[in-house]
Design a protein around this motif. Sequence first.
Motif, PDB file in Angstrom:
ATOM      1  N   LYS A  22      -6.635   2.814  -7.229  1.00 35.14           N
ATOM      2  CA  LYS A  22      -6.145   2.162  -6.020  1.00 35.14           C
ATOM      3  C   LYS A  22      -4.757   2.668  -5.669  1.00 35.14           C
ATOM      4  O   LYS A  22      -3.908   2.849  -6.537  1.00 35.14           O
ATOM      5  CB  LYS A  22      -6.115   0.644  -6.210  1.00 35.14           C
ATOM      6  CG  LYS A  22      -7.485  -0.005  -6.222  1.00 35.14           C
ATOM      7  CD  LYS A  22      -7.363  -1.512  -6.249  1.00 35.14           C
ATOM      8  CE  LYS A  22      -8.732  -2.176  -6.177  1.00 35.14           C
ATOM      9  NZ  LYS A  22      -8.638  -3.653  -6.196  1.00 35.14           N
ATOM     10  N   VAL A  59       0.850  -1.193   0.000  1.00 37.61           N
ATOM     11  CA  VAL A  59       0.000   0.000   0.000  1.00 37.61           C
ATOM     12  C   VAL A  59       0.884   1.241   0.000  1.00 37.61           C
ATOM     13  O   VAL A  59       1.763   1.389   0.862  1.00 37.61           O
ATOM     14  CB  VAL A  59      -0.938   0.012   1.217  1.00 37.61           C
ATOM     15  CG1 VAL A  59      -1.837   1.253   1.180  1.00 37.61           C
ATOM     16  CG2 VAL A  59      -1.784  -1.259   1.251  1.00 37.61           C
ATOM     17  N   GLU A 102      -2.319   1.158  -4.295  1.00 41.89           N
ATOM     18  CA  GLU A 102      -1.567  -0.037  -3.948  1.00 41.89           C
ATOM     19  C   GLU A 102      -1.209  -0.792  -5.222  1.00 41.89           C
ATOM     20  O   GLU A 102      -1.752  -0.524  -6.304  1.00 41.89           O
ATOM     21  CB  GLU A 102      -2.391  -0.934  -3.020  1.00 41.89           C
ATOM     22  CG  GLU A 102      -3.691  -1.392  -3.641  1.00 41.89           C
ATOM     23  CD  GLU A 102      -4.588  -2.141  -2.669  1.00 41.89           C
ATOM     24  OE1 GLU A 102      -4.583  -1.774  -1.480  1.00 41.89           O
ATOM     25  OE2 GLU A 102      -5.276  -3.079  -3.104  1.00 41.89           O
ATOM     26  N   LYS A 145       0.321  -4.890   2.927  1.00 39.08           N
ATOM     27  CA  LYS A 145      -1.094  -4.982   3.283  1.00 39.08           C
ATOM     28  C   LYS A 145      -1.373  -6.163   4.213  1.00 39.08           C
ATOM     29  O   LYS A 145      -2.128  -6.030   5.178  1.00 39.08           O
ATOM     30  CB  LYS A 145      -1.936  -5.103   2.015  1.00 39.08           C
ATOM     31  CG  LYS A 145      -3.427  -4.923   2.250  1.00 39.08           C
ATOM     32  CD  LYS A 145      -4.163  -4.836   0.925  1.00 39.08           C
ATOM     33  CE  LYS A 145      -5.637  -4.505   1.123  1.00 39.08           C
ATOM     34  NZ  LYS A 145      -6.333  -4.371  -0.176  1.00 39.08           N
TER      35      LYS A 145
END
Length: 427
Positions: free
Chosen positions: A296, A241, A298, A254
Amino acid sequence: MPAPTTATVVLDNGGAVIKVGRAGDLDPTAVLPNYLIRPLSSKKFVVPSPSTDLTSAAFRRPIDRGYLINPDLQRDIWSHAFAYLSFTPSAASSLLLTVPLFTLPSIYNSTLELVFEDFGFGSACFKDPPSLAWLHERSKGRNNGIAAGVVVESGFSWTQAAPVVDGVTLNYGVRRVDLGGKALTNYLKEMVSYRKINVMDETLLMDEVKEKLCFVSLNVQRDLQLARKPGRSNPFRCTYVLPDGVTHTKGFVKDPVDAERYVKITDNSTFTSTDPKCEVDDSDPPEDRKRIDLTKNEFDLTNERFLVPEMIFRPADLGMNQAGLAECIVRSIDACHPHLHPLLYGNIVLTGGSTLFPRFKERLEMELRPLVPDHYRVKIVAQQDPILSVWRGGSQLASRHDFEAMCVTKSEYEELGSTRCRRRFFN
């Protein structure tokens, strides 16, 4: 042993970080980055601190490819390090400084100017890192008093094998691979940027990703097959992340437990697990799973985790016309006298930050054993803290009663010049 009469500072000047402390101490007082950065919110380069926003920061390093190229910048960083140590160099103080093997005379002269003219040390001793790492290893008594071995140093700038006999590095036996932590981080940045998300400006972030998630494969062909498995049945898949600057300013893994699933892989060609989370996630159509969601914050890693450290063992995969680490060690030992071969193969010491990859030692032993004659014993020792071993060896050397006799004084430097001083330490 009695301590030297003057205040002595030990400085391990690495390409990524510098380690500084006082002679005789077990650990350095400070481990500081050997660079300045310019954050996006600043117009000038500053010394990084824990509160500094490092996102997309620009770098200035005084060392390039292992050698000092910017003495002025290095002076500023050393000044910060000495201030952190609450130490002021003077004519009554000594310095033990690490200098890489095969340093060019012009670079060495600049180093002498820094030590004696800019900082005003009264005396200094210059040692190469392999000899200090070997000194630290010998002090632990794990080599049965044998005075010869090979120091495999895999650090920020390069990976090299250096034979050391009686505390002296045999220059003619040193063999080097031009791959270190910096090159591996750059390779990881390129792979992630091509496959996932652009991280070419996030050097520090990808450094952390490399250190936390990369490992050395013991069977590359098998792992490449396993890395093709979809969804959570892929034992190498993990998620990192990125910092968003709001809820968290540091990146993180994560699911750390999920990232360690690869350690359960056996010699079988298939990966099995009783963990229900390892089942394939078929909730999305295959074409959707291949798309990258740019919203996102990540990205996932799979085979990048073991292909990055693989370059140390297979430089040819990057198009480099250089031998891998195992062959590099063999060539290093073959360059020495045959009577030394059994001693050198029996005392191989790993040092440097890049040797911290999981399974590094096991993979090197697997590759080295077939290249070594059967009647030679191969013993590889991984140091407990390979980043600090060179500094610790320097601390032990600088605390010896005969250390001052090893040093060159400022008056000798002024009288004899840099050339004579250089020959005293490096022929």
